[in-house]
Design a protein around this motif. Structure first.
Motif, PDB file in Angstrom:
ATOM      1  N   ARG A  38      16.669  25.643  13.035  1.00  0.00           N
ATOM      2  CA  ARG A  38      16.876  24.863  14.259  1.00  0.00           C
ATOM      3  C   ARG A  38      18.154  25.328  14.950  1.00  0.00           C
ATOM      4  O   ARG A  38      18.176  25.571  16.156  1.00  0.00           O
ATOM      5  N   VAL A  39      19.229  25.496  14.179  1.00  0.00           N
ATOM      6  CA  VAL A  39      20.498  25.935  14.780  1.00  0.00           C
ATOM      7  C   VAL A  39      20.383  27.380  15.291  1.00  0.00           C
ATOM      8  O   VAL A  39      20.864  27.690  16.380  1.00  0.00           O
ATOM      9  N   LEU A  40      19.742  28.252  14.522  1.00  0.00           N
ATOM     10  CA  LEU A  40      19.565  29.647  14.959  1.00  0.00           C
ATOM     11  C   LEU A  40      18.856  29.691  16.313  1.00  0.00           C
ATOM     12  O   LEU A  40      19.241  30.433  17.217  1.00  0.00           O
ATOM     13  N   LYS A  41      17.811  28.874  16.443  1.00  0.00           N
ATOM     14  CA  LYS A  41      17.032  28.840  17.681  1.00  0.00           C
ATOM     15  C   LYS A  41      17.911  28.368  18.837  1.00  0.00           C
ATOM     16  O   LYS A  41      17.925  28.964  19.918  1.00  0.00           O
ATOM     17  N   LYS A  42      18.674  27.327  18.551  1.00  0.00           N
ATOM     18  CA  LYS A  42      19.570  26.784  19.570  1.00  0.00           C
ATOM     19  C   LYS A  42      20.616  27.816  19.989  1.00  0.00           C
ATOM     20  O   LYS A  42      20.938  27.964  21.173  1.00  0.00           O
TER      21      LYS A  42
END
Ligand code: ARG
Length: 257
Positions: free
Chosen positions: A236-240
Protein backbone atom coordinates in the motif's frame (compact mmCIF):
# COMPACT_ATOMS: atom_id res chain seq x y z
CA UNK A 1 3.72 -12.15 66.65
CA UNK A 2 2.85 -8.54 65.92
CA UNK A 3 6.32 -7.96 64.56
CA UNK A 4 6.08 -10.98 62.29
CA UNK A 5 2.71 -9.82 60.97
CA UNK A 6 4.15 -6.39 60.37
CA UNK A 7 7.04 -7.92 58.43
CA UNK A 8 4.67 -9.96 56.24
CA UNK A 9 2.53 -6.92 55.50
CA UNK A 10 5.58 -4.81 54.68
CA UNK A 11 6.94 -7.53 52.41
CA UNK A 12 3.65 -7.86 50.56
CA UNK A 13 3.40 -4.11 50.10
CA UNK A 14 6.98 -4.06 48.85
CA UNK A 15 6.40 -6.84 46.34
CA UNK A 16 3.20 -5.27 45.04
CA UNK A 17 4.80 -1.85 44.67
CA UNK A 18 7.94 -3.27 43.08
CA UNK A 19 6.16 -5.36 40.45
CA UNK A 20 3.76 -2.50 39.78
CA UNK A 21 6.62 -0.15 39.07
CA UNK A 22 8.32 -2.74 36.91
CA UNK A 23 5.27 -3.08 34.74
CA UNK A 24 4.86 0.63 34.36
CA UNK A 25 8.46 1.03 33.29
CA UNK A 26 8.13 -1.74 30.75
CA UNK A 27 5.05 -0.16 29.20
CA UNK A 28 6.73 3.22 29.02
CA UNK A 29 9.75 1.59 27.43
CA UNK A 30 7.66 0.03 24.69
CA UNK A 31 5.81 3.22 23.96
CA UNK A 32 9.04 5.14 23.70
CA UNK A 33 10.80 2.66 21.39
CA UNK A 34 7.87 2.06 19.09
CA UNK A 35 7.73 -1.09 16.98
CA UNK A 36 11.16 -1.91 15.64
CA UNK A 37 11.71 -3.53 12.25
CA UNK A 38 15.00 -5.38 11.96
CA UNK A 39 16.03 -4.92 8.36
CA UNK A 40 18.89 -6.91 6.89
CA UNK A 41 20.89 -5.69 3.95
CA UNK A 42 24.23 -6.18 2.23
CA UNK A 43 25.76 -2.74 2.17
CA UNK A 44 27.97 -3.25 -0.88
CA UNK A 45 25.57 -2.25 -3.63
CA UNK A 46 25.78 1.42 -4.42
CA UNK A 47 23.46 3.34 -4.85
CA UNK A 48 20.95 0.96 -3.21
CA UNK A 49 22.82 0.29 0.02
CA UNK A 50 26.38 1.20 0.82
CA UNK A 51 28.59 2.95 3.30
CA UNK A 52 30.36 6.09 2.23
CA UNK A 53 33.32 5.40 4.49
CA UNK A 54 34.85 8.83 3.86
CA UNK A 55 31.78 10.42 5.45
CA UNK A 56 30.43 8.05 8.08
CA UNK A 57 29.79 4.42 8.93
CA UNK A 58 26.08 4.73 8.28
CA UNK A 59 24.36 2.59 5.65
CA UNK A 60 22.78 4.87 3.06
CA UNK A 61 21.13 4.55 -0.33
CA UNK A 62 17.91 4.23 -2.29
CA UNK A 63 16.76 1.12 -0.41
CA UNK A 64 17.51 2.71 2.95
CA UNK A 65 15.38 5.76 2.12
CA UNK A 66 12.68 3.48 0.77
CA UNK A 67 12.39 1.36 3.91
CA UNK A 68 12.63 4.39 6.18
CA UNK A 69 9.71 5.96 4.36
CA UNK A 70 7.62 2.79 4.52
CA UNK A 71 8.45 2.32 8.19
CA UNK A 72 7.57 5.90 9.04
CA UNK A 73 4.20 5.62 7.29
CA UNK A 74 3.42 2.44 9.20
CA UNK A 75 4.75 3.58 12.59
CA UNK A 76 7.88 1.44 12.76
CA UNK A 77 11.43 2.25 13.63
CA UNK A 78 14.11 0.73 11.44
CA UNK A 79 17.17 -1.05 12.64
CA UNK A 80 19.52 -1.87 9.76
CA UNK A 81 21.84 -4.87 9.92
CA UNK A 82 24.66 -5.38 7.45
CA UNK A 83 25.38 -9.01 6.52
CA UNK A 84 26.52 -11.14 3.60
CA UNK A 85 23.98 -11.04 0.79
CA UNK A 86 23.80 -14.80 0.80
CA UNK A 87 22.36 -15.04 4.32
CA UNK A 88 19.56 -12.48 3.92
CA UNK A 89 16.77 -14.73 2.69
CA UNK A 90 17.52 -17.51 5.18
CA UNK A 91 17.65 -14.96 8.02
CA UNK A 92 14.16 -13.74 7.14
CA UNK A 93 12.97 -17.32 7.01
CA UNK A 94 14.46 -18.16 10.40
CA UNK A 95 13.08 -14.98 11.98
CA UNK A 96 16.47 -13.37 12.72
CA UNK A 97 15.33 -10.54 10.44
CA UNK A 98 11.87 -9.03 10.02
CA UNK A 99 12.69 -7.79 6.55
CA UNK A 100 15.45 -8.13 3.94
CA UNK A 101 16.04 -5.32 1.50
CA UNK A 102 19.12 -5.31 -0.70
CA UNK A 103 18.13 -4.98 -4.34
CA UNK A 104 16.89 -8.55 -3.97
CA UNK A 105 15.48 -9.99 -7.18
CA UNK A 106 12.34 -12.05 -6.93
CA UNK A 107 13.16 -15.55 -8.11
CA UNK A 108 11.61 -18.98 -7.85
CA UNK A 109 14.09 -20.42 -5.39
CA UNK A 110 13.69 -17.50 -2.98
CA UNK A 111 9.92 -17.64 -3.27
CA UNK A 112 10.06 -21.08 -1.67
CA UNK A 113 11.60 -19.49 1.46
CA UNK A 114 10.03 -16.02 1.79
CA UNK A 115 7.34 -13.77 0.36
CA UNK A 116 8.04 -10.57 -1.56
CA UNK A 117 6.35 -7.21 -1.83
CA UNK A 118 5.52 -5.79 -5.25
CA UNK A 119 8.57 -5.15 -7.41
CA UNK A 120 9.98 -1.63 -6.92
CA UNK A 121 12.82 -1.65 -9.48
CA UNK A 122 13.90 -3.37 -12.71
CA UNK A 123 17.50 -3.93 -13.75
CA UNK A 124 19.66 -5.33 -16.55
CA UNK A 125 22.59 -7.63 -16.00
CA UNK A 126 25.93 -6.43 -17.29
CA UNK A 127 29.11 -8.24 -18.09
CA UNK A 128 31.80 -5.95 -16.73
CA UNK A 129 35.27 -6.37 -18.19
CA UNK A 130 38.53 -4.53 -18.73
CA UNK A 131 38.16 -2.69 -22.04
CA UNK A 132 41.33 -4.15 -23.52
CA UNK A 133 40.12 -7.70 -22.86
CA UNK A 134 37.96 -7.61 -25.98
CA UNK A 135 35.21 -9.54 -24.13
CA UNK A 136 31.83 -8.28 -25.34
CA UNK A 137 29.37 -11.10 -24.97
CA UNK A 138 28.95 -14.36 -23.03
CA UNK A 139 30.44 -16.40 -25.92
CA UNK A 140 33.74 -14.56 -25.42
CA UNK A 141 34.03 -16.00 -21.91
CA UNK A 142 35.37 -19.36 -23.07
CA UNK A 143 38.35 -20.35 -20.92
CA UNK A 144 37.98 -17.22 -18.73
CA UNK A 145 37.41 -16.60 -15.02
CA UNK A 146 34.06 -15.00 -14.28
CA UNK A 147 32.99 -13.55 -10.94
CA UNK A 148 29.59 -13.00 -9.32
CA UNK A 149 28.33 -12.22 -5.83
CA UNK A 150 27.76 -15.31 -3.69
CA UNK A 151 24.09 -16.26 -3.59
CA UNK A 152 23.02 -13.65 -6.13
CA UNK A 153 20.93 -14.17 -9.25
CA UNK A 154 24.13 -13.22 -11.10
CA UNK A 155 25.69 -16.39 -9.73
CA UNK A 156 22.67 -18.28 -11.06
CA UNK A 157 23.06 -16.51 -14.40
CA UNK A 158 26.72 -17.55 -14.46
CA UNK A 159 25.80 -21.18 -13.80
CA UNK A 160 23.25 -21.01 -16.61
CA UNK A 161 25.78 -19.60 -19.09
CA UNK A 162 28.32 -22.21 -18.02
CA UNK A 163 26.04 -24.94 -19.31
CA UNK A 164 26.91 -23.94 -22.87
CA UNK A 165 30.12 -21.91 -22.51
CA UNK A 166 33.19 -23.36 -20.86
CA UNK A 167 34.48 -20.91 -18.22
CA UNK A 168 35.28 -20.90 -14.50
CA UNK A 169 32.76 -19.26 -12.19
CA UNK A 170 34.03 -17.72 -8.96
CA UNK A 171 31.96 -16.09 -6.23
CA UNK A 172 32.79 -13.47 -3.63
CA UNK A 173 30.67 -12.19 -0.72
CA UNK A 174 31.13 -8.50 -1.48
CA UNK A 175 30.73 -6.61 -4.76
CA UNK A 176 33.73 -4.25 -4.29
CA UNK A 177 36.00 -7.31 -3.99
CA UNK A 178 34.78 -8.55 -7.37
CA UNK A 179 35.60 -5.21 -8.98
CA UNK A 180 38.99 -5.09 -7.28
CA UNK A 181 39.88 -8.53 -8.60
CA UNK A 182 38.68 -7.63 -12.06
CA UNK A 183 40.92 -4.57 -12.07
CA UNK A 184 43.89 -6.61 -10.98
CA UNK A 185 43.19 -9.28 -13.63
CA UNK A 186 42.46 -12.05 -11.17
CA UNK A 187 39.02 -12.14 -12.79
CA UNK A 188 38.31 -11.62 -16.50
CA UNK A 189 34.70 -10.56 -16.12
CA UNK A 190 32.08 -9.84 -13.46
CA UNK A 191 28.33 -10.23 -13.78
CA UNK A 192 26.59 -7.35 -12.03
CA UNK A 193 23.40 -5.36 -12.38
CA UNK A 194 23.70 -2.20 -14.45
CA UNK A 195 22.43 0.17 -11.76
CA UNK A 196 25.01 -1.08 -9.29
CA UNK A 197 27.81 -0.85 -11.87
CA UNK A 198 27.40 2.80 -12.74
CA UNK A 199 29.66 4.11 -10.01
CA UNK A 200 32.50 1.74 -10.91
CA UNK A 201 32.24 2.41 -14.64
CA UNK A 202 32.40 6.12 -13.98
CA UNK A 203 35.30 5.84 -11.57
CA UNK A 204 37.41 3.33 -13.48
CA UNK A 205 37.69 4.34 -17.14
CA UNK A 206 39.46 1.08 -18.01
CA UNK A 207 36.27 -0.89 -17.33
CA UNK A 208 33.23 -1.32 -19.56
CA UNK A 209 29.89 -3.07 -19.25
CA UNK A 210 27.79 -4.87 -21.83
CA UNK A 211 24.18 -5.85 -21.26
CA UNK A 212 23.63 -9.60 -21.18
CA UNK A 213 20.06 -9.85 -19.97
CA UNK A 214 17.10 -7.57 -20.17
CA UNK A 215 15.30 -5.65 -17.47
CA UNK A 216 12.11 -7.65 -17.23
CA UNK A 217 14.05 -10.78 -16.31
CA UNK A 218 14.51 -9.47 -12.80
CA UNK A 219 12.81 -7.05 -10.46
CA UNK A 220 13.82 -5.99 -6.97
CA UNK A 221 11.41 -6.44 -4.09
CA UNK A 222 11.42 -6.52 -0.28
CA UNK A 223 11.49 -9.94 1.39
CA UNK A 224 9.35 -10.75 4.43
CA UNK A 225 8.48 -14.02 6.15
CA UNK A 226 5.98 -16.21 4.36
CA UNK A 227 2.41 -15.16 5.08
CA UNK A 228 3.40 -11.96 6.92
CA UNK A 229 0.49 -9.54 6.70
CA UNK A 230 2.85 -6.56 6.72
CA UNK A 231 3.29 -7.29 3.00
CA UNK A 232 -0.09 -5.74 2.16
CA UNK A 233 0.76 -2.65 4.20
CA UNK A 234 4.16 -2.35 2.54
CA UNK A 235 2.53 -2.66 -0.89
CA UNK A 236 0.00 0.00 0.00
CA UNK A 237 2.79 2.43 0.91
CA UNK A 238 4.86 1.50 -2.18
CA UNK A 239 1.85 2.24 -4.37
CA UNK A 240 1.26 5.53 -2.63
CA UNK A 241 4.93 6.49 -3.04
CA UNK A 242 4.67 5.94 -6.79
CA UNK A 243 1.47 7.97 -6.99
CA UNK A 244 2.51 10.94 -4.88
CA UNK A 245 5.97 11.44 -6.40
CA UNK A 246 7.99 10.22 -3.39
CA UNK A 247 9.35 7.34 -5.44
CA UNK A 248 10.45 9.60 -8.32
CA UNK A 249 12.20 11.88 -5.86
CA UNK A 250 14.22 8.95 -4.57
CA UNK A 251 15.11 7.91 -8.13
CA UNK A 252 16.21 11.46 -8.83
CA UNK A 253 18.24 11.61 -5.62
CA UNK A 254 20.10 8.31 -6.00
CA UNK A 255 20.29 7.62 -9.74
CA UNK A 256 20.43 10.94 -11.52
CA UNK A 257 23.19 12.63 -9.64
N1 ARG B 1 19.62 -8.46 -7.61
C1 ARG B 1 20.62 -9.44 -7.35
C2 ARG B 1 20.04 -10.58 -6.56
O1 ARG B 1 18.98 -10.48 -6.05
C3 ARG B 1 21.82 -8.90 -6.64
C4 ARG B 1 21.54 -8.09 -5.45
C5 ARG B 1 22.78 -7.79 -4.68
N2 ARG B 1 22.48 -6.90 -3.61
C6 ARG B 1 23.38 -6.45 -2.74
N3 ARG B 1 23.00 -5.61 -1.83
N4 ARG B 1 24.62 -6.82 -2.83
O2 ARG B 1 20.60 -11.63 -6.44
Amino acid sequence: MKKLLMLVVVSIVFVVVATGCGKKEEAAGNAKDGKVLTVGTSADFQPFEYIDTAKSDEIIGFDVDLINHIAKELGYKVQMKDMPFESLVTSVKSGTLDVALAGISVDEERLKEVDFTDVYFHANNLLIVNKESGIKKPEDLKGKKVGAQTGSVQETKGKELKETIDFTLETRDRVPDLIQELKSDRLDAVILEEVASGGYLKKFAELEGNIISEKDESGFAIALPKGDDKIQEFNRVLKKMKEDGTYDKLVEKWFNS
